[in-house]
Write a protein that holds these residues in place. Structure first.
Motif, PDB file in Angstrom:
ATOM      1  N   GLY A 295       0.800  -1.141  -0.026  1.00  0.00           N
ATOM      2  CA  GLY A 295       0.003  -0.032  -0.085  1.00  0.00           C
ATOM      3  C   GLY A 295       0.878   1.207   0.018  1.00  0.00           C
ATOM      4  N   HIS A 296       1.863   1.224   0.652  1.00  0.00           N
ATOM      5  CA  HIS A 296       2.798   2.513   0.669  1.00  0.00           C
ATOM      6  C   HIS A 296       3.303   2.820  -0.421  1.00  0.00           C
ATOM      7  CE1 HIS A 296       3.855   6.368   2.176  1.00  0.00           C
ATOM      8  NE2 HIS A 296       4.939   6.079   1.432  1.00  0.00           N
ATOM      9  N   PRO A 297       4.113   1.689  -1.065  1.00  0.00           N
ATOM     10  CA  PRO A 297       4.565   1.990  -2.536  1.00  0.00           C
ATOM     11  C   PRO A 297       3.619   2.386  -3.576  1.00  0.00           C
ATOM     12  CG  PRO A 297       5.780   0.012  -1.593  1.00  0.00           C
ATOM     13  CD  PRO A 297       4.619   0.780  -0.686  1.00  0.00           C
ATOM     14  N   LEU A 344       5.217   0.860   7.862  1.00  0.00           N
ATOM     15  CA  LEU A 344       4.422   0.733   9.037  1.00  0.00           C
ATOM     16  C   LEU A 344       3.640   1.768   9.634  1.00  0.00           C
ATOM     17  CD1 LEU A 344       5.897  -1.250  11.942  1.00  0.00           C
ATOM     18  CD2 LEU A 344       5.328   1.078  12.297  1.00  0.00           C
ATOM     19  N   HIS A 345       3.855   3.055   8.963  1.00  0.00           N
ATOM     20  CA  HIS A 345       3.185   4.200   9.480  1.00  0.00           C
ATOM     21  C   HIS A 345       1.506   4.114   9.216  1.00  0.00           C
ATOM     22  CE1 HIS A 345       4.115   6.423   5.298  1.00  0.00           C
ATOM     23  NE2 HIS A 345       2.953   5.605   5.168  1.00  0.00           N
ATOM     24  N   HIS A 346       1.228   3.119   8.533  1.00  0.00           N
ATOM     25  CA  HIS A 346      -0.365   2.749   8.593  1.00  0.00           C
ATOM     26  C   HIS A 346      -0.616   2.169   9.665  1.00  0.00           C
ATOM     27  CE1 HIS A 346      -0.447   4.504   4.396  1.00  0.00           C
ATOM     28  NE2 HIS A 346       0.870   3.918   4.262  1.00  0.00           N
ATOM     29  N   PHE A 347      -0.189   1.518  10.668  1.00  0.00           N
ATOM     30  CA  PHE A 347      -0.471   1.123  11.759  1.00  0.00           C
ATOM     31  C   PHE A 347       0.549   1.097  13.002  1.00  0.00           C
ATOM     32  CE2 PHE A 347       1.191  -2.163   9.000  1.00  0.00           C
ATOM     33  CZ  PHE A 347       2.310  -2.716   9.622  1.00  0.00           C
TER      34      PHE A 347
END
Ligand code: HEM
Ligand SMILES: [Cu+2]
Ligand SMILES: [Cu+2]
Lengths: 690, 278
Positions: A295-297, A344-347
């Motif tokens: 998701g981040h890329p 990891l900033h998404h959780f």
């Protein structure tokens, strides 16, 4: 027996039957949406038949392996899907704005379906096809290539994406889509809590489109490595091509975790596996991990091509060389690399140690450095230029300003301390729309305005383009600034109704903004119709309507099927500007050669249709149908590998005739000053700058 | 509203913050040490970011005006594409800003770790997030409250979190940030309030049709009142039925129970309680 072929699909799953059984407002809205879809399809079929367009559609478009046509088809697909997704956004907002007074428009589950389809469609079937389409159309032209490295594969990617779109569309009529959001976290999407077909629609739509994107990534990366014309060193590629390269690499590596995570979820749901089920050793946290590893890329897949477009727009409409080319290249690469280190900033809120959070928080903020550099490089590109605020440039400057806000809120969210307070809130929704609408969406609209003449031979109508801008630009602010506020006041995303009356004015403002954006989209449709009507006055046959700088502007508009008659000479980043300055842009060639182009093929259409059928059958657990269709896909692939005669020759004489016809158009055109760029005098020949 | 509250409200809202001010929800209206630190951190980032955003906001209109095609007075240098000085500046300023922000981030993240106790001898509470409701178990007091968290305003609190079925996330915005509550797992969240008061708490993670209703009230009471309240609750409550979750879901739950069952939380938070499905 029938079960093997139809699976769990029953009459009751048809949206209209559901409405017939329970005729309430919620089902009426669902039935109306399904009805619109059916009507649209029927109307299209009738139109094609009445006008006799079936044959040209098949011959010139669906079976074409021309990267330019494939690109255009991607964009067309994206615009159709955009119509649905933006309508859904309006329904959600209208529902939320009215929900406290009575029950609102839709039932809670239906609301959940709406945010899930809206998010899934916007990301995978609007933004991705838009940028894939633009990259497809522009990149080979910019590097002086005749096509991508694997034209057939390119068409297969398109058809897989179209199949994914078809699958999501079918979910309007047959059954329901997932209610688990675009990120589809288990255990909510697991078999215990969401037993129906919904998550399976989501899983298979994502699978189709992510395979398509992976193949696109490989195709474009190889094309950029192998197909550059002589003289086009890597460091002479237009910045857009650099962003395509970085995006392609991200696509190759980032889509795989998604494909895997969704397939593992499917195994959990239907084959008794326990990858993510709690108990029995499964761990739902791993899904979050895998999903965001993709998701981040992915968000950089969405934004890097936009950065490429902005670079072209700023330099073209400032009549000036891009400032800080090397900086921009390194910044792009830095972003691409860093984008794999921050998921990891998404959780942050999952309970891991503070050290881990701090490390990922800092990694996230580091991306702010190259991003900030880009913004200032664009600003300095306009400095010492001759800036013309054409439609793409309006969008570009609007982007510069709004992007600051998105960047500030992004840095805020990168801080675990702040994220703990606004994670999952409307603040986050505002932040990512802040990046996706002025960033990705507006960049793609700017790209459409910029390159439309090259695709169709005439410019888009400027006045209606400004209308699009002046509807969408305030629309975005109105729709999303209130969400920052609501998020900080404790309003959460995916909330079907806010019982607190103090949210009411903000919700109405957001609804008004959504309506403006919808109106902007309508203006875009009008703009296209008006431009087609006035195509003679807007025509630019000489091919260079904006005093372009890179190779795609060499040659007529619309472009030659074979892109270039000979091999263009490249001695600078702004290769075409250099050719014009040396007076070599419009030279007659001494000799012409035969050109080999890929032959049309029905294979991609067949593969797309069979893959779509297989996915649909998997959704409804119609195992026999799925197995047959899947076997069919591979039979076609194997069959095709025996076809030897895949190229077609365009004889030198034909090339020469086409080239001469274009040079005649150039000779007939009067060079225009940039001041007169928007008048009918602009036939695509730029005045020699002083 | 103090000046630093006005800044973020105005900066981000564009519009007037009046309705927002009346709202008094969220961490900007901090009522506990963690939320207060969050707010301060938030504001400090805005100031730092101004270093990179303000020059652009000033420069953009100037450049657009000066270098416009029709009548702009600026010099035209069509090949101007590099300037070592400018490049050093546009790389180094963000590097410095991000450097400071990173330093700031590191310290704030470690000192505001939600797992870190906020004071000695915290009140222990176990929170079970279920569909539509929250259960709060007070092991030392032997009671259970439903959709209401009773805090002693003079004492910090430590919440242990779990969820019955799906992922949820528990937050009392005016006191502190959120942490996920996950089935089969236990997570932790430390809370404290500056003063007695009632603060809204909620689940922030979509969990199904009842999601908008997954809210609870946090009542922080002065110490003596808190003790009295616990006593009163204990006197008025019946024993915790084994099927308490089903009952609450059916709408015939009570507001509080006596927790005879000391390890209800441990059972729900154990991975094995979820068993193998199919
Ligand atoms: C055109 C105007 C748009 C409007 C009015 C709009 C509105 C909305 C709304 C109301 C939601 C639900 C928020 C919530 O859950 O509370 C949402 C979610 C979302 N939107 Fe948009 N949106 C727009 C454009 C876009 C675009 C262009 C993209 C991407 C390219 C996008 C991507 C998403 C995503 C990924 C979600 C999250 C879905 C989820 O929660 O799973 N939207 N949007
Ligand atoms: Cu991210
Ligand atoms: Cu966990």
């Amino acid at each position: 027996m029938i079960g093997l072929f139809l699976g769990t699909l029953r009459w009751d799953d048809v949206t209209f039957v559901e409405f017939w059984r329970t005729p309430d407002l919620n089902n009426a809205i669902a039935a109306a949406a399904a009805g619109l879809l059916v009507l649209g399809v029927v109307a299209t079929l009738i139109l094609l038949t009445v006008r006799g367009w079936w044959r040209p559609l098949w011959r010139d478009w669906l079976t074409s392996l021309d990267h330019k046509k494939i690109g255009i088809m991607y964009v067309a697909l994206a615009l159709v899907m955009f119509a649905r997704a933006v309508a859904e956004a309006n329904v959600m907002r209208a529902h939320q704005a009215t929900a406290a007074l009575d029950a609102g428009l839709v039932a809670p589950d239906h609301f959940a379906e709406l945010f899930s389809t809206h998010g899934t469609i916007m990301i995978f079937l609007v933004a991705m096809p838009l940028l894939t389409g633009i990259m497809n159309f522009v990149m080979p032209l910019q590097i002086g290539a005749r096509d991508v490295s694997f034209p057939l594969l390119n068409a297969i990617s398109l058809m897989l994406t179209a199949a994914a779109a078809g699958l999501v569309m079918v979910s309007l009529v047959l059954g329901h889509f997932s209610t688990g959001g675009w990120s589809g976290y288990p255990p909510y999407t697991g078999a215990d809590i969401s037993p129906g077909e919904g998550p399976d629609y989501w899983i298979w739509a994502l699978t189709l489109s992510s395979i398509g994107s992976t193949l696109t990534g490989m195709n474009f990366a190889v094309t950029l490595y192998k197909r550059r014309v002589q003289g086009m060193h890597l460091f002479r590629m237009p910045l857009f091509c650099w962003t395509v390269l970085c995006t392609s690499i991200l696509m190759i590596f980032a889509m795989a975790p998604l494909t895997l995570a969704t397939l593992m979820l499917w195994l959990d749901r239907h084959a008794g596996f326990h990858f993510f089920t709690v108990g029995s050793g499964g761990d739902m946290m791993n899904f979050a991990n895998l999903f965001w590893l993709f998701g981040h890329p992915e968000v950089y897949i969405l934004i890097l091509p936009a950065f490429g477009v902005w670079s072209e727009v700023f330099s073209t409409f400032s009549g000036k060389r891009l400032f800080g080319y090397l900086s921009l290249v390194y910044a792009t690469m830095a972003i691409a690399v860093l984008s794999f280190t921050v998921w990891l900033h998404h959780f942050f809120t999952m309970g891991q140690s503070a050290n881990v959070n701090a490390a990922f928080g800092i990694a996230t903020m580091l991306i702010g450095v190259p991003t900030g550099v880009k913004v200032y490089d664009w600003l300095l590109t306009m400095m010492f230029g001759r800036v013309r605020l054409r439609v793409p440039m309006l969008f570009a400057n609007y982007f510069l300003v709004t992007f600051l806000l998105g960047g500030v809120t992004g840095v805020l969210l990168a801080n675990p301390t702040v994220d703990y307070g606004v994670h999952n809130s409307l603040f986050l929704v505002a932040h990512f729309h802040n990046m996706l609408i002025p960033g990705t969406l507006f960049a793609m609209l700017a790209a459409i305005h910029l390159w439309f003449p090259k695709a169709f031979g005439f410019r888009l109508h400027e006045g209606w383009g400004r209308a699009v801008f002046w509807l969408m630009a305030p629309g975005f602010l109105l729709a999303f600034m209130p969400l920052y506020a609501m998020g900080m006041m404790g309003g959460m995303r995916r909330t079907a109704y806010f019982s607190d009356p103090l949210f009411r004015p903000w919700l109405w403002a957001a609804e008004a903004g959504a309506v403006l954006i919808l109106a902007g989209f309508a203006a875009l449709v009008v703009q296209i119709v008006v431009s087609v009507r006035r195509r003679d006055a807007l025509a630019v046959p000489a091919g260079d309507p904006w005093d372009g700088r890179s190779l795609e502007w060499l040659g007529p508009a619309p472009a030659f099927e074979f892109n270039f008659a000979g091999e263009p000479k490249v001695e600078d980043v702004d290769a075409f500007t250099a050719l014009k300055a040396q007076g070599e842009a419009y030279r007659r060639q001494e000799t012409y050669e035969d050109i080999e182009m890929p032959r049309n093929s029905a294979v991609p259409v067949v593969i797309g249709a069979l893959a779509g059928l297989a996915a649909f059958a998997m959704v409804w657990q119609a195992w026999a149908t799925a197995a047959l269709a899947f076997a069919g896909v591979w039979a076609v692939v194997i069959g095709r590998s025996f076809v030897r005669d895949t190229e077609r020759t365009i004889p030198a004489a034909e090339v020469e005739a086409a080239h001469r016809a274009w040079l005649a158009d150039v000779a007939a055109a009067t060079p225009v000053h940039r001041r007169d760029e928007l008048t009918p005098e602009n036939r695509g020949l730029a005045e020699e700058p002083l | 509203m103090t000046p630093d509250r006005i800044l973020p409200t105005c900066l981000l809202f564009f519009a007037v913050g009046a309705p927002a001010a009346a709202q008094e929800q969220g961490f900007l209206w901090a009522a506990g040490p963690v939320a207060e630190a969050q707010r301060a951190h938030f504001v400090s980032i805005l100031w730092w970011m101004a270093v990179v955003t303000v020059p652009l906001l000033i420069g953009l209109p100037l450049i657009l005006w000066r270098y416009r095609l029709n009548g702009g007075g600026g010099r035209y240098r069509r090949d101007w594409g590099a300037s070592p000085l400018a490049e050093v500046a546009i790389w180094s300023v963000p590097v410095v800003v991000v450097g400071f922000l990173a330093w700031n981030l590191w310290h704030a993240t470690l000192s505001l770790d939600p797992y870190r106790p906020l004071g000695p001898d915290p009140l222990e509470v176990q929170a079970i997030a279920a569909e539509g409701h929250f259960l709060f178990l007070y092991p030392d007091e032997g009671i259970v409250t439903v959709d209401r968290l009773l805090l002693d305003a003079d004492r910090t609190a430590r919440l242990k979190l779990t969820s019955v079925d799906v992922l949820r996330s528990v937050m009392v915005p005016r006191l502190a940030g959120q942490i996920y509550a996950m089935p089969g797992m236990t997570t932790e969240l430390n809370l404290a309030a500056f003063a007695p008061g009632t603060y809204a708490g909620l689940n922030t993670q979509y969990s199904g049709p009842l999601f908008p209703e997954e809210r609870f009230e946090t009542e922080a009471l002065p110490e003596t009142n808190w003790h009295a309240r616990i006593e009163a609750t204990r006197d008025g409550a019946g024993p915790l039925p084994p099927d308490v979750l089903q009952r609450i879901a059916m709408g015939d739950g009570a507001e509080a129970y006596l927790a005879a069952d000391a390890d209800l939380f441990a059972r729900i938070a154990a991975p094995s309680s979820h068993g193998a499905h199919r």
